[in-house]
Structures are given as C-alpha cells and as structure tokens.
Design a protein around this motif. Structure first.
Motif, PDB file in Angstrom:
ATOM      1  N   PHE A  57      10.050  76.805 118.049  1.00  0.00           N
ATOM      2  CA  PHE A  57      10.939  76.516 119.185  1.00  0.00           C
ATOM      3  C   PHE A  57      10.115  76.529 120.473  1.00  0.00           C
ATOM      4  CE2 PHE A  57      13.954  78.022 116.007  1.00  0.00           C
ATOM      5  CZ  PHE A  57      14.952  77.065 116.110  1.00  0.00           C
ATOM      6  N   GLU A  58       9.959  75.342 121.065  1.00  0.00           N
ATOM      7  CA  GLU A  58       9.202  75.241 122.327  1.00  0.00           C
ATOM      8  C   GLU A  58      10.137  75.262 123.517  1.00  0.00           C
ATOM      9  OE1 GLU A  58       7.066  71.612 122.318  1.00  0.00           O
ATOM     10  OE2 GLU A  58       5.677  72.272 120.747  1.00  0.00           O
ATOM     11  N   ASN A  59      11.304  74.635 123.322  1.00  0.00           N
ATOM     12  CA  ASN A  59      12.249  74.498 124.433  1.00  0.00           C
ATOM     13  C   ASN A  59      13.102  75.765 124.512  1.00  0.00           C
ATOM     14  OD1 ASN A  59      13.850  73.573 126.451  1.00  0.00           O
ATOM     15  ND2 ASN A  59      14.453  71.666 125.431  1.00  0.00           N
ATOM     16  N   ILE A  60      12.567  76.740 125.231  1.00  0.00           N
ATOM     17  CA  ILE A  60      13.220  78.054 125.317  1.00  0.00           C
ATOM     18  C   ILE A  60      13.540  78.361 126.772  1.00  0.00           C
ATOM     19  CG2 ILE A  60      12.839  80.547 125.067  1.00  0.00           C
ATOM     20  CD1 ILE A  60      11.176  79.977 122.610  1.00  0.00           C
ATOM     21  N   SER A  61      14.763  78.795 126.983  1.00  0.00           N
ATOM     22  CA  SER A  61      15.153  79.303 128.299  1.00  0.00           C
ATOM     23  C   SER A  61      15.429  80.790 128.143  1.00  0.00           C
ATOM     24  CB  SER A  61      16.429  78.587 128.761  1.00  0.00           C
ATOM     25  OG  SER A  61      16.859  79.126 129.990  1.00  0.00           O
ATOM     26  N   ILE A  62      15.073  81.574 129.142  1.00  0.00           N
ATOM     27  CA  ILE A  62      15.502  82.976 129.101  1.00  0.00           C
ATOM     28  C   ILE A  62      16.366  83.272 130.319  1.00  0.00           C
ATOM     29  CG2 ILE A  62      13.519  83.773 127.743  1.00  0.00           C
ATOM     30  CD1 ILE A  62      12.443  85.093 130.317  1.00  0.00           C
ATOM     31  N   ASP A  63      17.335  84.156 130.117  1.00  0.00           N
ATOM     32  CA  ASP A  63      18.149  84.651 131.230  1.00  0.00           C
ATOM     33  C   ASP A  63      17.489  85.908 131.773  1.00  0.00           C
ATOM     34  OD1 ASP A  63      20.013  82.729 130.637  1.00  0.00           O
ATOM     35  OD2 ASP A  63      21.422  84.098 129.664  1.00  0.00           O
ATOM     36  N   LEU A  64      17.434  86.017 133.089  1.00  0.00           N
ATOM     37  CA  LEU A  64      16.933  87.240 133.726  1.00  0.00           C
ATOM     38  C   LEU A  64      17.923  87.658 134.808  1.00  0.00           C
ATOM     39  CD1 LEU A  64      13.131  86.458 134.294  1.00  0.00           C
ATOM     40  CD2 LEU A  64      14.111  88.004 132.583  1.00  0.00           C
ATOM     41  N   ILE A  65      18.148  88.961 134.910  1.00  0.00           N
ATOM     42  CA  ILE A  65      19.054  89.475 135.948  1.00  0.00           C
ATOM     43  C   ILE A  65      18.238  90.274 136.961  1.00  0.00           C
ATOM     44  CG2 ILE A  65      20.911  91.126 136.403  1.00  0.00           C
ATOM     45  CD1 ILE A  65      22.248  90.238 133.852  1.00  0.00           C
ATOM     46  N   ALA A 115       3.530  85.018 131.262  1.00  0.00           N
ATOM     47  CA  ALA A 115       2.610  85.325 130.154  1.00  0.00           C
ATOM     48  C   ALA A 115       3.172  84.818 128.823  1.00  0.00           C
ATOM     49  CB  ALA A 115       2.374  86.832 130.090  1.00  0.00           C
ATOM     50  N   LEU A 116       4.491  84.831 128.691  1.00  0.00           N
ATOM     51  CA  LEU A 116       5.117  84.390 127.433  1.00  0.00           C
ATOM     52  C   LEU A 116       5.265  82.867 127.356  1.00  0.00           C
ATOM     53  CD1 LEU A 116       7.783  87.227 127.222  1.00  0.00           C
ATOM     54  CD2 LEU A 116       6.072  86.732 125.464  1.00  0.00           C
ATOM     55  N   GLN A 117       4.882  82.181 128.420  1.00  0.00           N
ATOM     56  CA  GLN A 117       4.895  80.708 128.456  1.00  0.00           C
ATOM     57  C   GLN A 117       6.270  80.120 128.147  1.00  0.00           C
ATOM     58  OE1 GLN A 117       1.555  79.819 125.815  1.00  0.00           O
ATOM     59  NE2 GLN A 117       0.280  79.645 127.638  1.00  0.00           N
ATOM     60  N   VAL A 118       7.260  80.716 128.785  1.00  0.00           N
ATOM     61  CA  VAL A 118       8.630  80.210 128.652  1.00  0.00           C
ATOM     62  C   VAL A 118       8.817  79.075 129.661  1.00  0.00           C
ATOM     63  CG1 VAL A 118      11.021  80.842 129.093  1.00  0.00           C
ATOM     64  CG2 VAL A 118       9.533  82.438 127.904  1.00  0.00           C
ATOM     65  N   PRO A 119       9.347  77.903 129.233  1.00  0.00           N
ATOM     66  CA  PRO A 119       9.417  76.769 130.175  1.00  0.00           C
ATOM     67  C   PRO A 119      10.699  76.671 131.006  1.00  0.00           C
ATOM     68  CG  PRO A 119       9.914  76.008 127.972  1.00  0.00           C
ATOM     69  CD  PRO A 119       9.644  77.482 127.851  1.00  0.00           C
ATOM     70  N   GLY A 144      11.246  96.023 123.761  1.00  0.00           N
ATOM     71  CA  GLY A 144      10.348  95.479 122.737  1.00  0.00           C
ATOM     72  C   GLY A 144      10.930  94.210 122.129  1.00  0.00           C
ATOM     73  N   GLU A 145      12.229  94.251 121.817  1.00  0.00           N
ATOM     74  CA  GLU A 145      12.879  93.068 121.218  1.00  0.00           C
ATOM     75  C   GLU A 145      12.953  91.916 122.218  1.00  0.00           C
ATOM     76  OE1 GLU A 145      16.057  94.947 118.054  1.00  0.00           O
ATOM     77  OE2 GLU A 145      16.364  95.333 120.182  1.00  0.00           O
ATOM     78  N   ALA A 146      13.096  92.254 123.511  1.00  0.00           N
ATOM     79  CA  ALA A 146      13.152  91.197 124.535  1.00  0.00           C
ATOM     80  C   ALA A 146      11.901  90.328 124.441  1.00  0.00           C
ATOM     81  CB  ALA A 146      13.267  91.823 125.928  1.00  0.00           C
ATOM     82  N   GLU A 147      10.774  90.985 124.256  1.00  0.00           N
ATOM     83  CA  GLU A 147       9.501  90.262 124.224  1.00  0.00           C
ATOM     84  C   GLU A 147       9.236  89.641 122.838  1.00  0.00           C
ATOM     85  OE1 GLU A 147       6.624  92.535 126.356  1.00  0.00           O
ATOM     86  OE2 GLU A 147       4.976  91.291 125.643  1.00  0.00           O
ATOM     87  N   SER A 148       9.436  90.453 121.788  1.00  0.00           N
ATOM     88  CA  SER A 148       9.063  89.965 120.448  1.00  0.00           C
ATOM     89  C   SER A 148       9.946  88.803 120.001  1.00  0.00           C
ATOM     90  CB  SER A 148       9.116  91.103 119.430  1.00  0.00           C
ATOM     91  OG  SER A 148      10.438  91.568 119.286  1.00  0.00           O
ATOM     92  N   SER A 149      11.216  88.780 120.459  1.00  0.00           N
ATOM     93  CA  SER A 149      12.114  87.692 120.028  1.00  0.00           C
ATOM     94  C   SER A 149      11.599  86.344 120.537  1.00  0.00           C
ATOM     95  CB  SER A 149      13.535  87.940 120.541  1.00  0.00           C
ATOM     96  OG  SER A 149      13.543  88.014 121.953  1.00  0.00           O
ATOM     97  N   ILE A 150      11.050  86.339 121.742  1.00  0.00           N
ATOM     98  CA  ILE A 150      10.537  85.076 122.310  1.00  0.00           C
ATOM     99  C   ILE A 150       9.314  84.621 121.514  1.00  0.00           C
ATOM    100  CG2 ILE A 150       9.506  84.022 124.365  1.00  0.00           C
ATOM    101  CD1 ILE A 150      11.197  86.079 126.018  1.00  0.00           C
ATOM    102  N   LYS A 151       8.422  85.564 121.240  1.00  0.00           N
ATOM    103  CA  LYS A 151       7.206  85.201 120.486  1.00  0.00           C
ATOM    104  C   LYS A 151       7.564  84.695 119.095  1.00  0.00           C
ATOM    105  CE  LYS A 151       4.068  88.434 122.748  1.00  0.00           C
ATOM    106  NZ  LYS A 151       3.622  89.813 122.688  1.00  0.00           N
TER     107      LYS A 151
END
Ligand code: SF4
Length: 375
Positions: free
Chosen positions: A148-156, A176-180, A134-141
């Motif tokens: 903050f538009e310039n967001i990178s996420i790490d994925l394993i 869906a989260l529109q991470v660039p 839940g926090e993985a998703e809500s933190s990005i939103k």
C-alpha cells in the motif's frame, strides 16, 4: 462516487461524536443491509462510472476482508470502476495486522486512511484510542510492506497532553515514515463526549486555541517544505496523492452515501441523510425501504454550502460558476459582503476564484459564515 458508512467501533474515543456502535451484534445483518441499500439506490447517481469508493465510519477495518469484498462486489454489479478509481478504507492501526493486510492487498482497495492521531502514548490514552504508539508506527510500515503506497494518516494537534515539541516530533515521524497524505485536525471538544465531561470536572485543561493556531501554521510550513501541497485546510498531499474522494466532495460533485447516518447529495439542489440508528436502519432495509429524509436546498442553502466548502480549499470558489448558477440578488449580496474583506486582504480574487489567503485559513469557517445568506 459512493461513500459507505460502517457504524461500528471497538471502543469510544473520548472526543468523538460520530455515529457508531461498540456492539458488533448485528454486524452480519448490517453488511446485508448495506448491500441492499446499494441495490435499492443504484439508479440515483447520474455517473455510473465510479472514480471513488470510500469506506468510512465508525471503523471499517473492523469488518472482515471478505465482508468488505462482498460489499465491493455488490457495488460492481451496478457500477463500473474508472481505471483510476480510488478505493479507500479507513482503518485503525490495531486492525492492521499481517493476516488482515495480506488479504486486503488481494482486493480492489488501493488507499488506506489510517487513524494514527499521534505517535505518543500520552495523547492516545487521553483520546481513549484502541492502539498504542508502537502500533501507530508499525501499522504504517506493515501496510507499506504489503504494497500500500497510497496511505493517508490522521493526526490530531492541540491535545492538552501534547506540546509544541511533541507536535514537531509527530510531524518528523510522519516524514520519516514516507506517508504521502496527511489529514490533520485540532482536538475539538464536542458536547456529550468524555473529553467535554473531563474538562468540565477540571480533570484536564481545555485545549488552548493559541497553541493550536501555532501548531497548525507550523505544520503547514513544515509539510510544504517536505513536498506536500496544502490543498484544503485540514489536508496535505504530495502531488498525485490528493484524495480524489474529498476533492470531489469539495468541488460539489454528486455523491451517494450508503449506511446509517450517511449523507447524499445530487450535485445541485437535493440532499438526503439516512437514519442514525443501526437497528432501525437494518429493520427498514429488510423491508426494502431506505430510511432517509430528503431536503430540497434553497438558493441560499446552495450558495452557503459552496462558500463554506470552497473557501476551505486552495482552489477557492469559482466566481464564474457562481455567476452562472445564482440570481442577481445572491450575487449582489456576495459583492457587498466581500468588499471590506477584499480591502483588508482577508479575501483575494485570483483567476476568477475567490479565496482566503493561507495565512488566514485558521479563521476560514468564521470568514465564510460572514458571507452566508439568510433563507
Ligand atoms: S474510531 Fe473513529 S469513529 Fe470510532 S470512536 Fe474513535 S474517532 Fe470515533
């Protein structure tokens, strides 16, 4: 560019062998020591106009915003910020609550690199991450809501708790989260980690390379279909959102690394690294000494580093730069070693750049090491 290593984490992730401490006992002293190191090394970088400032770790988001801000202000005493400067904070999802983000949005930090890793609890529990799905998703939103538009996420990918369908779902959520920007790594089993121990004790199966390979190539095609450039083996960015920090590193530009275990490079033949011990680091800075070791890189070291880093990128290695920089002996070695690989199509030359075609990127480290020179 400047890299600042913040060597604290809330808890130890099961796969991690980076330098950090889970005790925050010396946090204030550490912040003071980092600022002291910035002061003591302010004359080292040739370029005083910074294009990137990067808080990495460890977990930089464990610091309070005013601590981060005080470090930025210290840097600003001795360096100017380019008008397009990228200031990145690596942040863990569980730290990105409303009060933190509200304050952070008032600082110069304009890029977040969020340690999401997965949107599934099974993966996060195996990795011993401090956040849940839940926090993985809500933190990005939430970060987006605070501007903050310039967001990178790490994925394993390739975790034993995951499978191809789960991996596809992780990528669908990313879109869906529109991470660039996405940085994505295969789960690797490092020595002296809990993960290694569990596998040895047969508590969990080891990650399967064939599965990781399949997930890697699926991700590459999928993200490209959604407008991302696959510009380095592990990195994908929409146009305008490539990481300036990492790109400069891959292009062998100089960088100053501040903090315990941080590495620095002068852009040509000198590399240094700080002691990887928080207490000794602080004690040394109290005495106005930077606890670092320096190494002069041989011609073979410089060549190997350029090959290793360059072949992992979409730009490849600039043969004109190699011709200008290295001796006949090194160039003859390269020429000999690449012949067979060029015939096989494992390497290609495009616009005077030596590259690995993307379909062979999963083997890039092995291909590069075949070209290395021995000192
Ligand atoms: S948060 Fe990052 S640095 Fe800290 S233990 Fe986990 S993976 Fe390692």
């Amino acid at each position: 560019m400047i890299y600042l290593h913040i060597p604290f984490c809330k808890q130890k992730c099961s796969y991690c062998n980076f330098h950090f401490s889970t005790s925050l006992n010396f946090k204030e002293e550490m912040v003071a020591a980092l600022k002291k190191e910035v002061f003591l090394r302010k004359d080292e970088p040739q370029d005083k106009n910074l294009k990137s400032l990067y808080f990495g770790g460890g977990t930089p988001s464990i610091l309070k915003v005013d601590e981060l801000k005080s470090i930025i202000d210290e840097v600003l005493k001795y360096f100017s910020f380019n008008e397009d400067i990228e200031i990145t904070l690596e942040a863990n999802p569980d730290d990105l609550d409303q009060p933190f983000l509200k304050e952070l949005a008032q600082t110069e930090i304009n890029r977040l690199s969020i340690g999401t890793q997965s949107f599934f609890n099974e993966d996060l529990m195996l990795m011993n991450r401090a956040h849940n799905a839940g926090e993985a998703e809500s933190s990005i939103k939430r970060a987006q809501d605070f501007g903050f538009e310039n967001i990178s996420i790490d994925l394993i990918y390739g975790s034993p708790t995951s499978n191809f369908e789960i991996w596809k779902e992780n990528l669908n959520k990313t879109i869906a989260l529109q991470v660039p920007h996405v940085s994505s790594y295969a789960l690797t089993v490092e020595p002296k980690t809990a993960l290694n121990q569990w596998i040895k004790q047969h508590k969990i199966p080891a990650p399967k390379e064939a599965e990781q390979n399949r997930e890697f190539y699926y991700m590459s095609e999928f993200l490209k279909d959604h407008g991302f450039d696959h510009y380095e083996i592990s990195n994908f960015g929409k146009p305008g959102f490539h990481s300036k920090h990492n790109s400069a590193y891959w292009k062998s530009h100089e960088y100053l690394g501040i903090g315990p275990s941080a590495h620095s490079y002068n852009g040509s033949n000198e590399r240094s690294w700080n002691i990887a011990n928080n207490k000794l680091y602080i004690d040394s800075l109290v005495q106005n000494k930077v606890p670092k070791e320096t190494e002069i890189l041989s011609e073979a070291d410089q060549f190997n580093e350029m090959i290793m880093i360059g072949l992992r990128t979409v730009w490849g290695v600039d043969l004109k730069v190699l011709n200008e920089r290295f001796s006949e002996q090194v160039l003859a070695h390269l020429h000999k070693e690449i012949q067979f690989k060029l015939e096989e199509g494992i390497l290609i030359i495009e616009n005077s750049h030596l590259k690995i075609p993307e379909k062979h990127w999963f083997m890039a480290d092995g291909i590069a090491s075949d070209l290395f020179m021995v000192n």
